[in-house]
Design a protein around this motif. Structure first.
Motif, PDB file in Angstrom:
ATOM      1  N   GLU A   1       0.816  -1.204   0.000  1.00 44.10           N
ATOM      2  CA  GLU A   1       0.000   0.000   0.000  1.00 44.10           C
ATOM      3  C   GLU A   1       0.854   1.261   0.000  1.00 44.10           C
ATOM      4  O   GLU A   1       0.528   2.258  -0.662  1.00 44.10           O
ATOM      5  N   GLN A   2       1.984   1.234   0.721  1.00 48.76           N
ATOM      6  CA  GLN A   2       2.866   2.400   0.746  1.00 48.76           C
ATOM      7  C   GLN A   2       3.425   2.697  -0.639  1.00 48.76           C
ATOM      8  O   GLN A   2       3.582   3.857  -1.020  1.00 48.76           O
ATOM      9  N   PHE A   3       3.747   1.653  -1.404  1.00 49.90           N
ATOM     10  CA  PHE A   3       4.280   1.864  -2.750  1.00 49.90           C
ATOM     11  C   PHE A   3       3.205   2.369  -3.710  1.00 49.90           C
ATOM     12  O   PHE A   3       3.500   3.118  -4.646  1.00 49.90           O
ATOM     13  N   GLU A   4       1.961   1.961  -3.491  1.00 52.10           N
ATOM     14  CA  GLU A   4       0.885   2.405  -4.377  1.00 52.10           C
ATOM     15  C   GLU A   4       0.472   3.840  -4.097  1.00 52.10           C
ATOM     16  O   GLU A   4       0.064   4.565  -4.997  1.00 52.10           O
ATOM     17  N   ASP A   5       0.548   4.260  -2.839  1.00 52.69           N
ATOM     18  CA  ASP A   5       0.191   5.628  -2.462  1.00 52.69           C
ATOM     19  C   ASP A   5       1.462   6.324  -2.019  1.00 52.69           C
ATOM     20  O   ASP A   5       1.948   6.097  -0.912  1.00 52.69           O
ATOM     21  N   THR A   6       2.021   7.178  -2.880  1.00 47.02           N
ATOM     22  CA  THR A   6       3.325   7.778  -2.604  1.00 47.02           C
ATOM     23  C   THR A   6       3.250   8.967  -1.659  1.00 47.02           C
ATOM     24  O   THR A   6       4.281   9.480  -1.240  1.00 47.02           O
ATOM     25  N   ASP A   7       2.052   9.450  -1.339  1.00 51.49           N
ATOM     26  CA  ASP A   7       1.952  10.541  -0.381  1.00 51.49           C
ATOM     27  C   ASP A   7       2.369  10.042   0.989  1.00 51.49           C
ATOM     28  O   ASP A   7       2.103   8.899   1.366  1.00 51.49           O
ATOM     29  N   HIS A   8       3.042  10.921   1.769  1.00 54.17           N
ATOM     30  CA  HIS A   8       3.614  10.474   3.035  1.00 54.17           C
ATOM     31  C   HIS A   8       2.614  10.635   4.176  1.00 54.17           C
ATOM     32  O   HIS A   8       2.548  11.661   4.847  1.00 54.17           O
ATOM     33  N   HIS A   9       1.811   9.620   4.392  1.00 58.87           N
ATOM     34  CA  HIS A   9       0.985   9.549   5.583  1.00 58.87           C
ATOM     35  C   HIS A   9       0.686   8.086   5.854  1.00 58.87           C
ATOM     36  O   HIS A   9       0.685   7.250   4.960  1.00 58.87           O
ATOM     37  N   SER A  10       0.445   7.774   7.105  1.00 59.86           N
ATOM     38  CA  SER A  10       0.347   6.369   7.498  1.00 59.86           C
ATOM     39  C   SER A  10      -1.041   5.786   7.283  1.00 59.86           C
ATOM     40  O   SER A  10      -1.194   4.573   7.212  1.00 59.86           O
ATOM     41  N   TYR A  11      -2.050   6.633   7.221  1.00 58.59           N
ATOM     42  CA  TYR A  11      -3.412   6.126   7.154  1.00 58.59           C
ATOM     43  C   TYR A  11      -4.033   6.548   5.825  1.00 58.59           C
ATOM     44  O   TYR A  11      -4.275   7.715   5.578  1.00 58.59           O
ATOM     45  N   HIS A  12      -4.285   5.557   4.987  1.00 55.97           N
ATOM     46  CA  HIS A  12      -4.709   5.808   3.620  1.00 55.97           C
ATOM     47  C   HIS A  12      -6.208   5.539   3.479  1.00 55.97           C
ATOM     48  O   HIS A  12      -6.835   4.888   4.312  1.00 55.97           O
ATOM     49  N   SER A  13      -6.767   6.072   2.381  1.00 55.80           N
ATOM     50  CA  SER A  13      -8.207   5.917   2.157  1.00 55.80           C
ATOM     51  C   SER A  13      -8.555   4.566   1.550  1.00 55.80           C
ATOM     52  O   SER A  13      -9.714   4.286   1.298  1.00 55.80           O
ATOM     53  N   HIS A  14      -7.546   3.736   1.282  1.00 58.34           N
ATOM     54  CA  HIS A  14      -7.756   2.362   0.811  1.00 58.34           C
ATOM     55  C   HIS A  14      -8.551   2.294  -0.487  1.00 58.34           C
ATOM     56  O   HIS A  14      -9.495   1.537  -0.615  1.00 58.34           O
ATOM     57  N   GLN A  15      -8.151   3.115  -1.460  1.00 60.49           N
ATOM     58  CA  GLN A  15      -8.783   3.059  -2.773  1.00 60.49           C
ATOM     59  C   GLN A  15      -8.026   2.135  -3.719  1.00 60.49           C
ATOM     60  O   GLN A  15      -8.446   1.916  -4.841  1.00 60.49           O
ATOM     61  N   SER A  16      -6.904   1.584  -3.263  1.00 59.86           N
ATOM     62  CA  SER A  16      -6.113   0.678  -4.084  1.00 59.86           C
ATOM     63  C   SER A  16      -6.481  -0.761  -3.765  1.00 59.86           C
ATOM     64  O   SER A  16      -7.199  -1.048  -2.800  1.00 59.86           O
ATOM     65  N   LEU A  17      -5.969  -1.680  -4.580  1.00 57.48           N
ATOM     66  CA  LEU A  17      -6.224  -3.104  -4.354  1.00 57.48           C
ATOM     67  C   LEU A  17      -5.622  -3.559  -3.031  1.00 57.48           C
ATOM     68  O   LEU A  17      -6.274  -4.279  -2.253  1.00 57.48           O
TER      69      LEU A  17
END
Length: 438
Positions: free
Chosen positions: A303-319
């Motif tokens: 998930e970190q590689f798919e979302d390059t913005d630097h924050h720990s909690y993502h909106s989980h729009q990726s696979l």
């Protein structure tokens, strides 16, 4: 191919996260990349005085190429792409809400009259973008520096934070301050409790490690946002460090909770005094532990590689994010069902109270992220990241507080573990119980 493909690729680049996430962007405008859709940046503007500032090094090249920036509201661009009406490349670009002709060293454009914060996307366009053929492969790039700014409380366009990030800097400051105050009050007594040993010795060490990692992640995020507020770039290393600390803490907490639950549900054997926190010796428990921890680790890193913005909690729009949501829900349901079976047949009121409190801590830790992601979908885009980030941090912190109170409690865990070291995890042999006191 000649006219429709460039815009299609631009749309893919936009929503796959290929555009720059920093609010101060440096690089080169390329005619070749513009034909494939060069998304320069995306930003959530708000207020009436938001500003896009561009500085160009080689103005002559920009004038020769008829270089421009086209700004679209993301939703309007999506509607344009999904429209049944066939638009040519030039017709689509002509529908941009704002167009900046880059014919001077320094230029800016005000993004005003925005009813509510919205995502805007900046495309680079020149005379070659919609051309049927392009043979000038040796053309020089237009070197640039771009800043995207929102108005501050006084209306001056000096704020590097997008609408979706506003307030996070202050939140992490307060969070770090709260960790510091709590450490000043409780650190010494907690350290003395850990040094004394007792039935909760190992679980407190693991919980404390998780808490330290969470505090380190918050501090790294605060440093990143502090730098970001000044230059619009931040300190990517600190952002990555915050993500790494969070990943390790998630792994540690999963290991702890699975160890405890499997200590109750798979085999009711006494734990070794030398290694009180260990998997049950059955192949089943070892396999489950290895698979779950490794799976979560892989998904978090993916998930970190798919979302390059630097924050720990993502909106989980990726696979990867979706799979991570599913894993957390499955873990919560699995552990909840296992603990419910124990609570249902347990007759001791004290033990039931202990199991119920622990179940609340487990379910809160695993379900807070999926629930907050679902709740955030009811809000606008610029509110979602803040809801997820702040909500998950506070919920997981409250979960750790519940577990701390449970395992430090002299009247609960101590008494329960004293009743039967056979049926509870992380306890020492019964012959050594009398040697441990608070």
């Amino acid at each position: 191919m000649g006219r429709e493909r460039p815009l299609w690729l631009a749309w893919v680049a936009l929503w796959s996260g290929a555009c720059a996430q920093a609010k101060t962007v440096q690089g080169g405008f390329s005619s070749a990349r513009a034909r494939a859709g060069q998304v320069v940046a995306q930003f959530q503007f708000h207020g009436d005085c938001a500003l896009l500032y561009v500085r160009i090094n080689n103005v002559a090249t920009a004038v020769e190429k008829e270089a421009k920036l086209h700004l679209f509201q993301a939703k309007e661009w999506l509607k344009l792409q999904e429209s049944n009406q066939e638009y040519s490349c030039k017709e689509k670009l002509s529908k941009a809400q704002l167009i900046m002709n880059m014919n001077a060293t320094e230029q800016n454009v005000t993004v005003s009259q925005v009813p509510y914060p919205d995502t805007w996307v900046a495309f680079y366009v020149d005379k070659f973008t919609c051309a049927e053929t392009y043979e000038n492969s040796e053309s020089e790039d237009v070197e640039f520096e771009m800043m995207l700014l929102n108005p501050d409380a006084e209306g001056n366009p000096v704020d590097h934070f997008s609408a979706g990030e506003s307030g996070l800097h202050e939140f992490f400051f307060l969070l770090v301050l709260a960790y510091f105050v709590a450490a000043c009050i409780y650190a010494q007594s907690l350290w003395q409790t850990i040094k004394k040993g007792g039935p909760m010795h190992t679980v407190l060490k693991v919980l404390s490690t998780v808490l330290l990692l969470q505090a380190a992640s918050a501090f790294a995020n605060y440093l990143h946002f502090s730098s970001y507020s000044k230059n619009g770039v931040g300190t990517p290393f600190m952002g990555s460090l915050a993500e790494l600390c969070d990943i390790i803490s998630q792994m540690q907490m999963l290991y702890l909770l699975l160890s405890l639950c499997m200590g109750w549900t798979i085999g009711r054997m006494k734990k070794s005094q030398s290694k009180p926190l260990q998997w049950d010796s059955t192949p089943t428990s070892t396999a489950i532990a290895a698979i779950v921890v490794v799976t979560q680790s892989i998904l978090l890193i993916w998930e970190q590689f798919e979302d390059t913005d630097h924050h720990s909690y993502h909106s989980h729009q990726s696979l990867a994010g979706g799979l991570l949501i599913g894993l957390r829900i499955c873990l919560a349901l699995s552990l909840g069902c296992s603990l419910y079976q124990i609570i249902r047949i347990e007759r001791s009121t004290l033990k039931r109270e202990f199991y119920i409190t622990f179940t609340k801590g487990c379910i809160l830790w695993f379900l807070c992220h999926p629930c907050l992601v679902s709740i955030s979908l009811m809000f606008r885009d610029y509110q979602q990241e803040k809801i997820i980030t702040i909500g998950v941090i506070l919920c997981q912190l409250f979960s750790m507080v519940l577990l701390y109170r449970l395992f430090v409690s002299h009247s609960l865990y101590w008494e329960v573990s004293s009743f039967s070291s056979v049926t509870l995890p992380l306890t020492v042999a019964s012959g050594h119980k009398s040697r441990h006191h608070f």
